[in-house]
Design an enzyme around this catalytic site. Structure first.
Site, short mmCIF file in Angstrom:
data_model
loop_
_atom_site.label_atom_id
_atom_site.label_comp_id
_atom_site.label_asym_id
_atom_site.label_seq_id
_atom_site.Cartn_x
_atom_site.Cartn_y
_atom_site.Cartn_z
N GLY A 10 -2.97 47.37 5.37
CA GLY A 10 -2.15 46.74 6.42
C GLY A 10 -2.05 45.25 6.15
O GLY A 10 -3.05 44.61 5.83
N ARG A 72 -0.44 51.47 1.48
CA ARG A 72 -1.76 52.11 1.53
C ARG A 72 -1.82 53.16 0.43
O ARG A 72 -1.95 54.35 0.70
CB ARG A 72 -1.99 52.74 2.90
N ASP A 103 -11.43 47.39 3.26
CA ASP A 103 -12.34 48.33 2.59
C ASP A 103 -11.62 49.39 1.74
O ASP A 103 -12.11 49.75 0.67
CB ASP A 103 -13.31 48.97 3.58
N THR A 125 -8.46 41.62 6.70
CA THR A 125 -8.16 42.60 7.75
C THR A 125 -8.21 41.93 9.10
O THR A 125 -9.13 41.15 9.38
CB THR A 125 -9.13 43.80 7.75
N ILE A 126 -7.21 42.23 9.93
CA ILE A 126 -7.26 41.70 11.29
C ILE A 126 -8.43 42.33 12.05
O ILE A 126 -8.89 41.79 13.04
CB ILE A 126 -5.95 41.93 12.09
N ASP A 127 -8.91 43.50 11.58
CA ASP A 127 -9.97 44.21 12.30
C ASP A 127 -11.31 43.48 12.23
O ASP A 127 -12.20 43.72 13.04
CB ASP A 127 -10.15 45.62 11.73
N ASP A 129 -13.75 43.79 10.24
CA ASP A 129 -14.89 44.72 10.17
C ASP A 129 -15.47 44.88 8.77
O ASP A 129 -16.22 45.82 8.51
CB ASP A 129 -14.47 46.10 10.71
N GLY A 170 -7.75 47.28 15.91
CA GLY A 170 -9.13 47.04 15.47
C GLY A 170 -9.79 48.25 14.85
O GLY A 170 -10.94 48.19 14.44
N ARG A 171 -9.06 49.37 14.88
CA ARG A 171 -9.59 50.63 14.34
C ARG A 171 -10.94 50.97 14.98
O ARG A 171 -11.02 51.00 16.19
CB ARG A 171 -9.68 50.54 12.81
N ARG A 267 -0.45 49.92 35.03
CA ARG A 267 0.47 49.97 33.88
C ARG A 267 -0.33 49.77 32.60
O ARG A 267 -1.43 49.19 32.62
CB ARG A 267 1.49 48.83 33.98
N ARG A 276 -0.13 41.72 14.14
CA ARG A 276 -0.18 41.42 12.71
C ARG A 276 0.99 40.55 12.26
O ARG A 276 1.08 40.19 11.07
CB ARG A 276 -0.17 42.72 11.89
O1 F6P Z 1 -6.50 47.86 9.67
C1 F6P Z 1 -5.54 47.08 10.28
C2 F6P Z 1 -4.77 47.87 11.28
O2 F6P Z 1 -3.82 47.02 11.89
C3 F6P Z 1 -5.62 48.59 12.35
O3 F6P Z 1 -6.05 47.71 13.37
C4 F6P Z 1 -4.67 49.65 12.81
O4 F6P Z 1 -5.37 50.76 13.34
C5 F6P Z 1 -3.96 50.02 11.54
O5 F6P Z 1 -4.07 48.93 10.66
C6 F6P Z 1 -2.50 50.34 11.72
O6 F6P Z 1 -1.99 50.76 10.50
P1 F6P Z 1 -0.45 50.93 10.16
O7 F6P Z 1 0.11 49.57 9.89
O8 F6P Z 1 -0.45 51.79 8.94
O9 F6P Z 1 0.21 51.57 11.33
#
Ligand code: F6P
Length: 345
Positions: A10, A72, A103, A125-127, A129, A170-171, A267, A276
């Protein structure tokens, strides 16, 4: 040296800042030349490249996304994939490869490294992690966007005396949820690292009403689990090439549960890929450039199979193997911060 570079997984704000820093120092200090592989490992397999020069990397520091595009692509899943990658790297006469990614991307770097390719990594990674690094570039921008969303949602939520659930990315890690939630003053913050207690969520929301503030903001990480639902909520059941489901939907499911149990109109909004997009924050631009400068130095110090990391305020490096061994999760200290700010009555 002749060096290849790629961005995999991503995308995130700051990738272009890394690319520019690597190329500038490589050309101006070391006399290197560069090519960029397009769309991550896909470009390596298909040998699709673009020249990376001072000209092609000029004016990209503040641009989001990546001039190299991303994908990916899991080389492990492609029959003959590693042989093909090795052939292209050899045909392109590369002395080294710099892989920008999280990763999944770095798991391919590790395999290539085991096969003798001179690879160094940059954590992306924005996550936030990735193991062994305190902060990945892109995280600060994602948190800033999510915090601004929480700020904006306050006025409309208050105007309608509602509960507003905000789902963030954030997965399997809650870094974005907790950081944006605390920064935005959310009343309830839910992360994957801690099972959700719906009764406690309801208690906190009701406490808000009873305190006279007849509205509440709930921030929930996409990877958090609801007690009455098995597993994480996803869009469809397809997995990506690294075996990840598309996480999405907990915000709406949680909103329905809160409305059912409290009677308050609720809501949900899913911030999704907005987190992102766009320009990187100043913090991410600086961090990304520091990572880029360290990565090109690592190449010239022959630190193969290693990845740049931030430890405290220092940029250093660790093995890629260590970086992808586990995911870095929130620990109790962060939940203590949340608990310290929560209503006890
Ligand atoms: O790993 C970064 C991330 O933005 C996660 O937070 C999210 O779950 C995933 O990628 C979304 O992936 P895609 O861009 O393939 O929908």
């Amino acid at each position: 040296m002749r060096i290849g570079m790629l961005t995999g997984g991503g995308d995130c704000p700051g990738l272009n800042a890394v690319i520019r820093a690597v190329v500038r120092k490589g050309i101006l200090h070391y006399g290197d030349e560069f090519i960029g592989f397009m769309q991550g490992w896909r470009g390596v397999l298909d040998d699709v490249t673009m020249p990376l020069t001072l000209e092609t990397t000029s004016g990209i520091l503040q641009r989001g996304g990546t001039i190299l595009k991303s994908s990916r692509t899991n080389v492990k899943k492609i029959p003959g994939g590693f042989e093909q990658a090795l052939k292209v790297i050899q045909d392109e006469k590369l002395d080294a490869l710099i892989a920008l990614g999280g990763d999944d991307t770095q798991s391919i770097s590790l395999e290539l490294s085991k096969r003798g390719i001179k690879v160094v990594g940059v954590p992306k990674t924005i996550d936030n992690d990735l193991n062994g690094t305190d902060v990945c570039f892109g995280f600060d921008t994602a948190v800033t966007i999510a915090t601004e969303a929480v700020d904006r949602l306050h006025s409309t939520t208050e105007a309608h005396s509602r509960v507003q659930v905000v789902e963030v990315m954030g997965r399997d890690a809650g870094w974005i949820a907790v950081t944006a939630g605390v920064a935005g003053g959310a009343d309830v913050i839910l992360a994957p690292e801690k099972p959700i207690d719906i009764d406690e969520v309801v208690r906190l929301v009701k406490a808000r009403w009873e305190s006279g503030k007849k509205f509440a903001i709930v921030v929930v990480a996409e990877g958090a689990k609801l007690p009455h639902v098995e597993g994480q909520l996803t869009v469809g059941d397809k997995l990506d090439s690294f075996g990840h489901a598309r996480l999405s939907g907990i915000g709406q499911a949680l909103a329905e549960e809160i409305e059912k149990r409290t009677g308050y109109e609720t809501r949900s909004v899913n911030l999704g890929h907005t987190q992102r997009g766009g320009v990187p924050t100043a913090y991410d631009r600086v961090l990304a450039q520091r990572y880029g400068l360290h990565a090109i130095d690592m190449v010239h110090q022959q630190k193969w199979g290693r990845i740049a990391v931030l430890k405290g305020t220092d940029i250093t490096d660790i093995t890629i193997k260590e970086a992808i061994a586990t995911n870095r999760r929130l620990d109790q200290r962060f939940f203590d911060v949340i608990a310290g700010l929560e209503s006890k009555v």
